[in-house]
Design an enzyme around this catalytic site. Structure first.
Site, PDB file in Angstrom:
ATOM      1  N   PRO A   2     -10.817  -4.396   2.444  1.00 21.68           N
ATOM      2  CA  PRO A   2     -10.674  -3.899   3.816  1.00 21.68           C
ATOM      3  C   PRO A   2     -11.144  -2.456   3.931  1.00 21.68           C
ATOM      4  O   PRO A   2     -10.878  -1.630   3.062  1.00 21.68           O
ATOM      5  CB  PRO A   2      -9.164  -4.003   4.064  1.00 21.68           C
ATOM      6  CG  PRO A   2      -8.693  -5.065   3.129  1.00 21.68           C
ATOM      7  CD  PRO A   2      -9.549  -4.936   1.917  1.00 21.68           C
ATOM      8  N   GLU A   3     -11.868  -2.173   5.008  1.00 21.73           N
ATOM      9  CA  GLU A   3     -12.338  -0.823   5.272  1.00 21.73           C
ATOM     10  C   GLU A   3     -11.541  -0.262   6.449  1.00 21.73           C
ATOM     11  O   GLU A   3     -10.560  -0.865   6.895  1.00 21.73           O
ATOM     12  CB  GLU A   3     -13.842  -0.844   5.524  1.00 21.73           C
ATOM     13  CG  GLU A   3     -14.631  -1.381   4.325  1.00 21.73           C
ATOM     14  CD  GLU A   3     -16.138  -1.423   4.535  1.00 21.73           C
ATOM     15  OE1 GLU A   3     -16.658  -0.614   5.333  1.00 21.73           O
ATOM     16  OE2 GLU A   3     -16.795  -2.266   3.890  1.00 21.73           O
ATOM     17  N   HIS A  96       2.399 -15.735  -2.550  1.00 20.60           N
ATOM     18  CA  HIS A  96       2.023 -14.506  -3.242  1.00 20.60           C
ATOM     19  C   HIS A  96       2.786 -13.294  -2.697  1.00 20.60           C
ATOM     20  O   HIS A  96       2.272 -12.173  -2.715  1.00 20.60           O
ATOM     21  CB  HIS A  96       0.520 -14.284  -3.128  1.00 20.60           C
ATOM     22  CG  HIS A  96      -0.286 -15.416  -3.701  1.00 20.60           C
ATOM     23  ND1 HIS A  96      -0.337 -15.682  -5.046  1.00 20.60           N
ATOM     24  CD2 HIS A  96      -1.063 -16.355  -3.092  1.00 20.60           C
ATOM     25  CE1 HIS A  96      -1.118 -16.730  -5.259  1.00 20.60           C
ATOM     26  NE2 HIS A  96      -1.571 -17.153  -4.090  1.00 20.60           N
ATOM     27  N   ARG A 116      -4.349 -11.316  -5.270  1.00 20.06           N
ATOM     28  CA  ARG A 116      -5.041 -10.820  -6.465  1.00 20.06           C
ATOM     29  C   ARG A 116      -4.336  -9.631  -7.122  1.00 20.06           C
ATOM     30  O   ARG A 116      -4.776  -9.166  -8.174  1.00 20.06           O
ATOM     31  CB  ARG A 116      -6.482 -10.446  -6.097  1.00 20.06           C
ATOM     32  CG  ARG A 116      -7.285 -11.668  -5.614  1.00 20.06           C
ATOM     33  CD  ARG A 116      -8.627 -11.272  -5.049  1.00 20.06           C
ATOM     34  NE  ARG A 116      -9.346 -12.437  -4.537  1.00 20.06           N
ATOM     35  CZ  ARG A 116     -10.416 -12.373  -3.757  1.00 20.06           C
ATOM     36  NH1 ARG A 116     -10.892 -11.201  -3.393  1.00 20.06           N
ATOM     37  NH2 ARG A 116     -11.009 -13.467  -3.332  1.00 20.06           N
ATOM     38  N   ARG A 158     -25.164  17.497  -1.617  1.00 17.75           N
ATOM     39  CA  ARG A 158     -24.863  16.470  -2.612  1.00 17.75           C
ATOM     40  C   ARG A 158     -26.072  16.141  -3.505  1.00 17.75           C
ATOM     41  O   ARG A 158     -25.922  15.814  -4.662  1.00 17.75           O
ATOM     42  CB  ARG A 158     -24.396  15.182  -1.936  1.00 17.75           C
ATOM     43  CG  ARG A 158     -22.918  15.142  -1.583  1.00 17.75           C
ATOM     44  CD  ARG A 158     -22.051  15.112  -2.835  1.00 17.75           C
ATOM     45  NE  ARG A 158     -20.694  14.700  -2.540  1.00 17.75           N
ATOM     46  CZ  ARG A 158     -19.718  15.512  -2.160  1.00 17.75           C
ATOM     47  NH1 ARG A 158     -19.976  16.800  -2.019  1.00 17.75           N
ATOM     48  NH2 ARG A 158     -18.511  15.062  -1.917  1.00 17.75           N
TER      49      ARG A 158
END
Length: 281
Positions: A2-3, A96, A116, A158
């Site tokens: 998820p973002e 879960h 997971r 950068r």
């Protein structure tokens, strides 16, 4: 994973269903879910009992529930499959289920479900209103404290590829693989474009694309490629129907018709249009 838009959808649900409620008890059903809470399960549950949830907040891909009393929060990172669900307390326990929080009002539980077990929850002090473990990460582009001029300065310094910079959480938080590809397509930038070659107007254009793409995803409830990402009510998002490049290998670009290409990137994939996003020489 998820973002920002997916995590913000969850945060809004928590703000609606959990804020203002007093925690009656917490139960840890799998120790890995609290592996970052070093004192262990008993201390974790004791720290939560009797605390009121004051607000639901987020920075980037992390979210937290600010607690009454000491300057502390229940912080969560969803990992690849974590779900924070608001579920009737009499509902059957999920296969879960890792952590269960019950409330004094007898209303719905808050349940952390994680197939997971890459996600985690922990009780942690707040530093400047942000959980201590993530106090070092940069603000996300929707925060009022996000400084566009400072972002542009640090980005150009950068000397790396633009997509690597977008995924650097110490530079800008919340942007992941999906929305980086979508924003770069919108800004007509190839993922390998060197950051030091970007002008300030082009950086501003890219930031606007990042915000536009993620705001659109947020309105659609996020992106769900399988049943593992859901909001607090267990509903999937549908932004994947609007993706322009991500996961669309060999399909025509909606802007020019050229087949979308897939290229290896950091053990993942990067999708772009060969015509709209020219690879730098």
């Amino acid at each position: 994973m998820p973002e920002l838009p997916e995590v913000e959808v969850v945060r809004r649900g928590l703000a609606q269903w959990v804020t203002g409620r007093e925690i009656a008890s917490a139960e840890v059903l799998h120790p890995r879910a609290i592996r970052r809470h070093v004192p262990g399960a008993d201390e974790f549950t004791a720290r939560l009992k009797g605390r009121e949830v004051l607000s639901a907040e987020r920075r980037g891909k992390y979210l937290w529930l600010r607690l009454s009393g000491a300057e502390e929060a229940l912080m969560a990172h969803l990992g690849m499959s974590g779900q924070l669900l608001v579920v009737d307390q009499d509902s059957p326990l999920e296969k879960h289920l890792r952590v269960r929080v019950r409330f004094e009002d007898g209303g719905p539980d808050l349940r952390f479900v994680d197939q997971r077990t890459f996600g985690h929850v922990m009780v942690t002090p707040l530093v400047g209103g942000v959980p201590e473990p993530i106090s070092h990460i940069a603000p996300d582009p929707f925060e009022a404290v996000f400084d566009e001029a400072e972002f542009a300065r640090r980005l150009r310094a950068r000397h790396t590829e633009i997509k690597r910079a977008l995924l650097d959480q110490s530079l800008i938080s919340g942007v992941g693989n999906i929305y980086a590809d979508e924003a770069l397509w919108m800004a007509r930038l190839h993922w390998a474009r060197p950051t030091h070659t970007l002008t300030r107007p082009k950086i501003d254009e890219l930031l606007a694309a990042v915000r536009t793409v993620m705001a659109s995803a947020l309105r659609a409830g996020g992106t769900s490629f399988d049943s593992l990402y859901v909001n607090v009510n267990g509903e999937s998002g549908y932004f994947e129907r609007s993706l322009e490049v991500y996961g669309r290998r060999d399909l025509p670009c909606s802007r020019c018709g050229t087949p979308i290409r897939r290229e290896p990137f950091m053990n993942r994939s990067s999708y772009s249009c060969p015509r709209c996003q020219r690879r730098p020489r």
